[in-house]
Design a protein around this motif. Structure first.
Motif, short mmCIF file in Angstrom:
data_model
loop_
_atom_site.label_atom_id
_atom_site.label_comp_id
_atom_site.label_asym_id
_atom_site.label_seq_id
_atom_site.Cartn_x
_atom_site.Cartn_y
_atom_site.Cartn_z
N GLY A 1 3.75 37.12 45.65
CA GLY A 1 3.51 35.89 46.39
C GLY A 1 3.76 36.08 47.87
O GLY A 1 4.16 37.14 48.32
N VAL A 2 3.53 35.02 48.62
CA VAL A 2 3.75 35.08 50.05
C VAL A 2 4.34 33.77 50.53
O VAL A 2 3.87 32.70 50.15
N ASP A 3 5.39 33.85 51.32
CA ASP A 3 6.04 32.68 51.90
C ASP A 3 5.61 32.60 53.36
O ASP A 3 5.96 33.45 54.17
N THR A 4 4.84 31.56 53.69
CA THR A 4 4.30 31.48 55.04
C THR A 4 5.24 30.79 56.02
O THR A 4 4.90 30.63 57.18
N THR A 5 6.41 30.38 55.59
CA THR A 5 7.34 29.70 56.50
C THR A 5 8.14 30.73 57.29
O THR A 5 8.79 31.60 56.73
N GLU A 6 8.06 30.60 58.59
CA GLU A 6 8.84 31.44 59.51
C GLU A 6 8.62 32.92 59.27
O GLU A 6 9.46 33.76 59.58
N PHE A 7 7.46 33.29 58.73
CA PHE A 7 7.09 34.69 58.52
C PHE A 7 8.09 35.42 57.63
O PHE A 7 8.25 36.64 57.74
N LYS A 8 8.79 34.69 56.75
CA LYS A 8 9.74 35.33 55.83
C LYS A 8 8.96 35.83 54.62
O LYS A 8 8.96 35.23 53.55
N THR A 9 8.27 36.92 54.80
CA THR A 9 7.39 37.45 53.77
C THR A 9 7.76 38.89 53.50
O THR A 9 8.42 39.55 54.31
N PRO A 10 7.31 39.43 52.36
CA PRO A 10 7.53 40.85 52.12
C PRO A 10 6.84 41.67 53.20
O PRO A 10 5.84 41.27 53.76
N GLY A 11 7.35 42.83 53.46
CA GLY A 11 6.61 43.70 54.36
C GLY A 11 7.47 44.42 55.36
O GLY A 11 8.66 44.20 55.46
N ASN A 12 6.81 45.22 56.10
CA ASN A 12 7.46 46.09 57.05
C ASN A 12 6.84 45.85 58.41
O ASN A 12 5.63 45.98 58.58
N VAL A 13 7.66 45.47 59.39
CA VAL A 13 7.14 45.12 60.71
C VAL A 13 6.39 46.29 61.34
O VAL A 13 5.35 46.12 61.96
N ALA A 14 6.91 47.52 61.15
CA ALA A 14 6.24 48.68 61.73
C ALA A 14 4.83 48.84 61.19
O ALA A 14 3.90 49.18 61.93
N THR A 15 4.64 48.58 59.90
CA THR A 15 3.31 48.68 59.31
C THR A 15 2.40 47.58 59.82
O THR A 15 1.21 47.80 60.07
N VAL A 16 2.95 46.37 59.98
CA VAL A 16 2.17 45.28 60.54
C VAL A 16 1.72 45.63 61.96
O VAL A 16 0.56 45.42 62.33
N LEU A 17 2.62 46.18 62.76
CA LEU A 17 2.26 46.57 64.12
C LEU A 17 1.17 47.64 64.12
O LEU A 17 0.25 47.61 64.94
N ARG A 18 1.31 48.59 63.22
CA ARG A 18 0.29 49.65 63.14
C ARG A 18 -1.07 49.06 62.78
O ARG A 18 -2.10 49.46 63.34
N ALA A 19 -1.09 48.11 61.87
CA ALA A 19 -2.34 47.47 61.49
C ALA A 19 -2.95 46.73 62.67
O ALA A 19 -4.15 46.83 62.94
N LEU A 20 -2.13 45.96 63.37
CA LEU A 20 -2.61 45.24 64.54
C LEU A 20 -3.16 46.20 65.60
O LEU A 20 -4.19 45.93 66.23
N TYR A 21 -2.47 47.30 65.78
CA TYR A 21 -2.89 48.31 66.76
C TYR A 21 -4.26 48.88 66.41
O TYR A 21 -5.14 49.02 67.27
N LEU A 22 -4.46 49.20 65.12
CA LEU A 22 -5.74 49.77 64.70
C LEU A 22 -6.85 48.73 64.75
O LEU A 22 -8.00 49.06 65.08
N VAL A 23 -6.53 47.48 64.42
CA VAL A 23 -7.54 46.43 64.53
C VAL A 23 -7.96 46.28 65.99
O VAL A 23 -9.15 46.16 66.30
N PHE A 24 -7.00 46.30 66.90
CA PHE A 24 -7.33 46.20 68.32
C PHE A 24 -8.21 47.36 68.77
O PHE A 24 -9.20 47.16 69.47
N ASN A 25 -7.86 48.56 68.36
CA ASN A 25 -8.66 49.72 68.76
C ASN A 25 -10.07 49.65 68.22
O ASN A 25 -11.03 50.05 68.89
#
Length: 394
Positions: A158-182
């Motif tokens: 599942g995913v909790d959309t409140t205050e971004f308290k969700t599973p995951g790794n910030v470094a991986t999210v940043l990497r994804a954003l970086y590649l999407v931007f590129n």
């Protein structure tokens, strides 16, 4: 007035939001994405004749119905069906943007970083499997299998959309954003503005210097975008760009964000990359560039990441700071199979005055160029040097 076609930009923005809403309501990731894709097909058939007033609400309703239809048809999921909420009444879907929460779901710690980024690019970035495969230098079938495995791994998460308290790794999210931007900055899908928007949103939810460093990096690169191509669409190298066309407001914002991040003394790779971009943006002409300081920042990047790309960029910077021979020596230690290695080698040989070798290498690099703009640019460089050599021999 009725639209003649569906707005692809609107679809790209809404798709991840609708997937996240379905996941929040109880659908697993793969089922949610399938339902949304079915709803999009229906939208493509009906919207050109009569686009709804609230496209997001329409997609949520249509996708949820399709998810319920599939769920109810599978007897093995009877127990799960009993737990589903009743179909929500028609109406506005709300203004909450669930896209960022979906980024965190795609960055679930049960996924490898490469699978997490690939899934993010597919589900949130809207890239095709072919485009993602090209970014990873693997076959399309291999990438399709990787994305499929990632979806199956997320089944039931599942995913909790409140205050971004969700599973995951910030470094991986940043990497994804970086590649999407590129991809948006240099590829055939314009996602740069969306990546910047999501990164701004991330900075509001997570107070981390690397998040701010990534935003600064994006802004500084995006500021140069108007000057990256000429009126004919041909690629213009950084040293030859018309700096009057750079967006000074974005540069000022990016530098200010970077300075605040660096002041926290928690250096990361995106802050270091942003520092390089800021040094390029800080001069009126290419000749004034502080190459020794850029080399120092690339030293930090190599220390932080060990990235072959950072080593390659460092070698080019060394060539500018200490001469082409020094740059060639540094490049000799970089993997020759690395994309753009041959182009860098050609550039340094040209700076060293070996025009014949440079022309041959530019032609070789053009054959391996990742996109048409780079291929055309490298071909023109090879032609320019070959013409100069012929003229000098006459």
């Amino acid at each position: 007035m009725q639209p003649d076609s569906v707005d692809e930009g609107l679809i790209r923005v809404l798709t991840p939001q609708v997937i996240a809403i379905l996941v929040r309501r109880g659908a697993d990731f793969a089922a949610a994405e399938d339902a949304v894709q079915d709803a999009l097909l229906e939208a493509l058939r009906t919207w050109p004749d009569s686009q709804p007033r609230d496209p997001k609400a329409w997609l949520v309703t249509a996708a949820w119905r399709k998810f319920l239809d599939v769920t109810r048809s599978e007897s093995s999921r009877r127990r799960r069906e009993l737990k589903l909420d009743a179909e929500p009444p028609p109406g506005a879907a709300g203004s909450t943007d669930d896209t960022l929460a979906l980024y965190f779901l795609c960055a679930h710690p049960s996924l490898s970083p490469s699978s997490a980024v690939a899934l993010t690019l597919r589900a949130v970035g809207g890239l095709t499997t072919r485009q993602i495969a090209a970014a990873y230098l693997v076959g399309e079938a291999t990438m399709a299998q990787r994305i499929g495995r990632a979806k199956r791994t997320l089944a039931g998460v599942g995913v909790d959309t409140t205050e971004f308290k969700t599973p995951g790794n910030v470094a991986t999210v940043l990497r994804a954003l970086y590649l999407v931007f590129n991809e948006g900055y240099s590829g055939d899908v314009d996602l740069a503005a969306e990546a910047i928007r999501l990164t701004r949103q991330l900075t509001a939810g997570i107070d981390h210097p690397e998040v701010h460093g990534l935003l600064a990096l994006m802004l500084l690169h995006h500021a140069r975008r108007p000057a990256r191509t000429d009126d004919g669409g041909r690629l213009v190298p950084l040293a030859e760009q018309d700096r009057a066309r750079w967006d000074t407001d974005l540069i000022s914002e990016g530098v200010a964000i970077l300075q605040r991040a660096l002041a926290r003394d928690r250096l990361g790779e995106y802050q270091a990359q942003a520092a390089v971009a800021a040094l390029h943006a800080d001069t009126q002409t290419a000749a004034e560039t502080d190459w020794p300081q850029i080399v120092s920042w690339y030293d930090e990047l190599v220390r932080l990441t060990g990235s072959p790309v950072s080593r390659l960029n460092r070698a080019v910077a060394v060539g500018e700071a200490d001469g082409a021979r020094a740059g060639l020596a540094a490049l000799a230690d970089v993997d020759h199979a690395l994309p753009r290695h041959t182009a860098a080698l050609a550039y340094l040989h040209e700076r060293d005055g070996d025009f014949g070798t440079a022309a041959r290498l530019y032609a070789e690099a053009a054959l391996a160029a990742p996109n048409l703009a780079e291929r055309e640019h490298l071909t023109l460089q090879a032609a320019r040097l070959s013409a100069a050599l012929r003229k000098s021999s006459d």
